[in-house]
Design a protein around this motif. Structure first.
Motif, PDB file in Angstrom:
ATOM      1  N   UNK A 252      27.482  38.040  -6.809  1.00 38.30           N
ATOM      2  CA  UNK A 252      26.732  38.552  -5.652  1.00 38.30           C
ATOM      3  C   UNK A 252      27.409  38.160  -4.351  1.00 38.30           C
ATOM      4  N   UNK A 253      27.900  36.931  -4.271  1.00 39.74           N
ATOM      5  CA  UNK A 253      28.567  36.485  -3.052  1.00 39.74           C
ATOM      6  C   UNK A 253      29.925  37.158  -2.882  1.00 39.74           C
ATOM      7  N   UNK A 254      30.590  37.484  -3.983  1.00 39.36           N
ATOM      8  CA  UNK A 254      31.831  38.264  -3.875  1.00 39.36           C
ATOM      9  C   UNK A 254      31.541  39.643  -3.291  1.00 39.36           C
ATOM     10  N   UNK A 255      30.449  40.267  -3.730  1.00 47.38           N
ATOM     11  CA  UNK A 255      30.042  41.549  -3.149  1.00 47.38           C
ATOM     12  C   UNK A 255      29.732  41.384  -1.663  1.00 47.38           C
ATOM     13  N   UNK A 256      29.083  40.282  -1.313  1.00 51.22           N
ATOM     14  CA  UNK A 256      28.737  40.043   0.089  1.00 51.22           C
ATOM     15  C   UNK A 256      29.982  39.814   0.936  1.00 51.22           C
ATOM     16  N   UNK A 257      30.967  39.087   0.402  1.00 48.75           N
ATOM     17  CA  UNK A 257      32.204  38.846   1.143  1.00 48.75           C
ATOM     18  C   UNK A 257      32.948  40.151   1.374  1.00 48.75           C
ATOM     19  N   UNK A 258      33.026  40.992   0.333  1.00 47.23           N
ATOM     20  CA  UNK A 258      33.677  42.295   0.503  1.00 47.23           C
ATOM     21  C   UNK A 258      32.957  43.124   1.560  1.00 47.23           C
ATOM     22  N   UNK A 259      31.631  43.054   1.565  1.00 45.95           N
ATOM     23  CA  UNK A 259      30.851  43.791   2.568  1.00 45.95           C
ATOM     24  C   UNK A 259      31.102  43.232   3.965  1.00 45.95           C
ATOM     25  N   UNK A 260      31.200  41.919   4.089  1.00 44.43           N
ATOM     26  CA  UNK A 260      31.474  41.310   5.390  1.00 44.43           C
ATOM     27  C   UNK A 260      32.862  41.693   5.894  1.00 44.43           C
ATOM     28  N   UNK A 261      33.829  41.784   4.986  1.00 43.05           N
ATOM     29  CA  UNK A 261      35.166  42.217   5.389  1.00 43.05           C
ATOM     30  C   UNK A 261      35.112  43.623   5.989  1.00 43.05           C
ATOM     31  N   UNK A 262      34.333  44.500   5.354  1.00 43.61           N
ATOM     32  CA  UNK A 262      34.188  45.857   5.886  1.00 43.61           C
ATOM     33  C   UNK A 262      33.480  45.844   7.234  1.00 43.61           C
ATOM     34  N   UNK A 263      32.461  45.003   7.371  1.00 42.05           N
ATOM     35  CA  UNK A 263      31.776  44.892   8.664  1.00 42.05           C
ATOM     36  C   UNK A 263      32.736  44.433   9.750  1.00 42.05           C
ATOM     37  N   UNK A 264      33.589  43.458   9.409  1.00 43.08           N
ATOM     38  CA  UNK A 264      34.568  42.968  10.377  1.00 43.08           C
ATOM     39  C   UNK A 264      35.535  44.068  10.793  1.00 43.08           C
ATOM     40  N   UNK A 265      35.935  44.910   9.860  1.00 42.19           N
ATOM     41  CA  UNK A 265      36.823  46.030  10.180  1.00 42.19           C
ATOM     42  C   UNK A 265      36.154  46.957  11.195  1.00 42.19           C
ATOM     43  N   UNK A 266      34.877  47.239  10.997  1.00 49.06           N
ATOM     44  CA  UNK A 266      34.146  48.065  11.955  1.00 49.06           C
ATOM     45  C   UNK A 266      34.047  47.410  13.313  1.00 49.06           C
ATOM     46  N   UNK A 267      33.788  46.101  13.339  1.00 48.52           N
ATOM     47  CA  UNK A 267      33.710  45.384  14.602  1.00 48.52           C
ATOM     48  C   UNK A 267      35.037  45.360  15.333  1.00 48.52           C
ATOM     49  N   UNK A 268      36.128  45.162  14.587  1.00 48.07           N
ATOM     50  CA  UNK A 268      37.449  45.156  15.214  1.00 48.07           C
ATOM     51  C   UNK A 268      37.797  46.524  15.792  1.00 48.07           C
ATOM     52  N   UNK A 269      37.449  47.579  15.072  1.00 47.80           N
ATOM     53  CA  UNK A 269      37.719  48.928  15.576  1.00 47.80           C
ATOM     54  C   UNK A 269      36.990  49.169  16.897  1.00 47.80           C
ATOM     55  N   UNK A 270      35.735  48.718  16.979  1.00 50.83           N
ATOM     56  CA  UNK A 270      34.970  48.888  18.213  1.00 50.83           C
ATOM     57  C   UNK A 270      35.568  48.056  19.350  1.00 50.83           C
ATOM     58  N   UNK A 271      36.033  46.846  19.035  1.00 51.70           N
ATOM     59  CA  UNK A 271      36.651  45.998  20.052  1.00 51.70           C
ATOM     60  C   UNK A 271      37.940  46.613  20.586  1.00 51.70           C
TER      61      UNK A 271
END
Length: 370
Positions: free
Chosen positions: A227-246
């Motif tokens: 479950x935490x591996x799934x969460x880490x992968x999801x957080x990586x994707x969230x970070x990609x979205x945040x970086x794109x916006x920045x």
């Protein structure tokens, strides 16, 4: 590996991007995080109406049957808007655990309610002093008639105060086990705290709180790790979205801010820094795709290598992009009125959640030498 998205996935991405840009602006987010609950029931209902909460859930239980790449698209869009509603806690962590480890009765009761937005979940696993050691759990559970009674103290429970149901890890005679606990039941006390990035975390105290076993007794640790591996992968994707916006905000600022009568974006040194930001973000995107792909690996060691590798590279990229964005904006980059500093805070928190760069670098090294 083919990372081309289907037409349905493209539609999901476009729909969420439009929603975030049109209906979840920075000022609206500021109002939400300064509210009493720290999240919006209205936004949560809108996400349910859009089908976002059902994307990663099995079709037989009210979901849309999506996989890790569908979750990646959702998290990337939520990262662009710095959405603070408890999607990661409820859908990725909580519902993911119930879908993989729960009984048919538990799935039938909980998952359709999650998809409709009527139930929110939170994983209460980490404890004080445990740091990133997932097996270091002191909360205990003992049998009491046909059920279980839990005692313990959980720390930094993501959106724990917003949850209707908690998934609590506890020690039993057979090992580490997982339980469903009614968040409003007798014996459960929650203390809500705002984190630096605008999200909410909670301290959860359990005193003779009743819970229902999820899965087999003593078999929870591998499920929690997954479950935490799934969460880490999801957080990586969230970070990609945040970086794109920045990057979008920073490039826009470079084109409009003037010095000596010309836009500062015309200065070659600043152009090079913007390009470096983009390169770091694209490398992070590639690693987030790899992490999502490896979630389905049958070999747990292979999955963990990919997850740790992604967490390291995405964490380093997030720090670089965040720092550059703040510096290129100058003094206003750290003001509360500008979104840039808020993105940087969220990216910093993502880098620390579920293991920082140093931890995952060590994990990756151990996995490669094994």
């Amino acid at each position: 590996m083919n990372f081309n998205f289907s037409e349905e996935q493209q539609q999901l991405r476009d729909t969420l991007d439009r929603y975030v840009r049109k209906d979840y602006g920075f000022e609206k987010r500021r109002g939400i995080i300064h509210g009493d609950s720290g999240w919006s029931a209205e936004v949560w209902a809108q996400l349910a109406d859009l089908g976002v909460l059902a994307v990663g859930l099995p079709e037989e239980h009210g979901g849309l049957g999506g996989g890790p790449f569908d979750t990646l698209l959702v998290m990337e869009a939520l990262g662009r808007g710095m959405v603070v509603e408890p999607y990661l806690a409820t859908v990725v962590l909580g519902a993911g655990l119930v879908a993989r480890a729960g009984s048919e009765e538990q799935k039938a009761e909980i998952l359709p309610a999650v998809a409709s937005g009527d139930r929110r979940l939170a994983l209460a696993h980490h404890e004080r002093g445990g740091r990133y050691d997932l097996s270091r759990i002191e909360t205990s559970a003992r049998r009491d008639g046909d059920g279980w009674v839990l005692d313990g103290h959980k720390s930094v429970v993501l959106h724990g105060a917003a949850a209707d149901t908690l998934l609590v890890s506890a020690r039993t005679p057979s090992g580490l086990s997982l339980f469903l606990v009614d968040a409003g039941a007798s014996g459960v006390t929650r203390r809500d705290t705002p984190a630096q990035d605008g999200h909410r975390v909670a301290e959860v105290m359990l005193r003779s709180a009743r819970g229902d076993l999820v899965g087999d007794e003593g078999a929870a640790l591998p499920q929690i790790e997954l479950a935490l591996d799934h969460a880490i992968a999801a957080l990586c994707a969230e970070a990609v979205g945040g970086m794109a916006a920045l990057i979008e905000a920073t490039v826009g600022y470079l084109k409009t801010r003037k010095q000596f009568g010309v836009p500062i974006g015309s200065f070659q040194a600043l152009q090079h820094r913007a390009v470096e930001m983009y390169l770091h973000a694209e490398q992070a995107r590639s690693m987030s795709y790899l992490a999502a792909d490896k979630l389905g690996a049958s070999d747990a060691a292979e999955r963990r290598r990919a997850i740790s590798g992604a967490k390291v590279l995405v964490g380093n990229a997030a720090r670089y992009v965040g720092q550059q964005a703040v510096q290129l904006h100058g003094g206003i980059g750290v003001t509360d009125e500008l979104a840039v500093g808020h993105y940087f805070k969220r990216l910093t928190m993502i880098t620390l959640l579920f293991g920082d760069v140093d931890h995952h670098l060590a994990q990756f090294g151990e996995a490669m030498s094994a």
